[in-house]
Write an enzyme that holds these catalytic residues in place. Sequence first.
Site, mmCIF file in Angstrom:
data_model
loop_
_atom_site.group_PDB
_atom_site.id
_atom_site.type_symbol
_atom_site.label_atom_id
_atom_site.label_comp_id
_atom_site.label_asym_id
_atom_site.label_seq_id
_atom_site.Cartn_x
_atom_site.Cartn_y
_atom_site.Cartn_z
ATOM 1 C CG ASP A 1 -7.888 -3.629 -3.026
ATOM 2 O OD1 ASP A 1 -8.324 -4.589 -3.633
ATOM 3 O OD2 ASP A 1 -8.326 -3.196 -1.818
ATOM 4 C CG ASP B 1 -2.080 -1.102 0.987
ATOM 5 O OD1 ASP B 1 -2.598 -1.068 -0.016
ATOM 6 O OD2 ASP B 1 -2.428 -1.730 1.740
#
Length: 395
Positions: free
Chosen positions: A172, A114
């Site tokens: 994602d 991330d």
Amino acid sequence: MKQLLAIFLLFGTIGATAQVSKKKMLKIADESLAFSVKQYKHMMDSLPPNVLPRTTNAKTGRLETSNTSWWCSGFYPGTLWYLYEFSNDEKVKAEAVRTMELVEKEKNNKGTHDLGFMMYCSWGPQYNMYKDERAKEVLLTSARSLSTRFNPTVGCIKSWDHGKWKFPVIIDNMMNLELLFWATKISGDTSFRHIAVTHANTTIKNHFRPDYSSFHVIDYNPETGAVNEKKTAQGFNDASSWARGQAWGLYGYTVMFRETKSKVYLDQAVHIAEYMLNHPSMPADMIPYWDYNAPEIPNAVRDASAASITASALLELSTYVPKKAAVKYKNAATKMLVSLSSPAYRAKEGQNNNFILMHSTGHKMANSEVDVPLTYADYYYVEALMRYKQMEGKK
Ligand code: GLY
């Protein structure tokens, strides 16, 4: 009272779903951004030191914060940078810089995929506005940390180290590639770009169904690169379309086209957009239910974050496609933004623990963050409003 009247005048006559004119949307954007500055000033006045806002705790109703290693740590400084761009308010900038500095140490975090969210949303604006050497170093270090998670046999960056998987890759992850393109442009080292392109190509091959909806998690065999399983983590089930996952895919392939100009990625983004916009489960106000296949539709909770991400992506996508599609995507994004800016989704000043938007859903199946504010819903909403203004030459 005056404020209520202004909201009524702005929304009362147009309803949440009707198409609005450019003039009216610009007015809504300006009013919503001005509101967001005020709301985030309340947030900064109430935020405990050394933490970032995350959501509202469903049990206590109180503000829930996170430390810097949480995947969302970059969104608060990132939102503040957009709000500074809008307002030129030095108090907003000071808070962006303060919280960006908190996140800085995550540049060395090799345990998460991330880093694009965490570092590019927080430090990207600092570099892009001021071109300073320190921001460059922070972002290049982050890109190097992210690259350590790439496995050339699989052709992907590994998303998670936790869970039952061997080499999980989630849709994602497409959102973390922008940092890698930036790193190649700044350093001349093409390995970052190579990783991004390879990851995106492997994801096109394995993550999508024939209707262009996407699985959430693909688990690979890290030794052979073979697909072990196609599963969900946050969706209703393995065969369903988790709303935010579709939004991440749309945004990710739109960025891929921006960075490469390869038509394959544009086509992919257009197919994903068409899947969402033509879906029978898309509500009239264009704020998706948390999963397009949620069995409790029409009583399912919404995910305003999916709408914010989708609106921002559709605005950019509308600049790359022929006129007819451009109008369609811009109109859809505008409808989403009108709904999000209405009292049904946008909080009142000083309420909602000072987040901007209500009614997002983090992980419904785990009963976690259901129908609450989420920091990334605010980020992509503000980004989309800024994009709208920029597209209309009103930056
Ligand atoms: N990237 C995690 C989520 O969208 O919930």
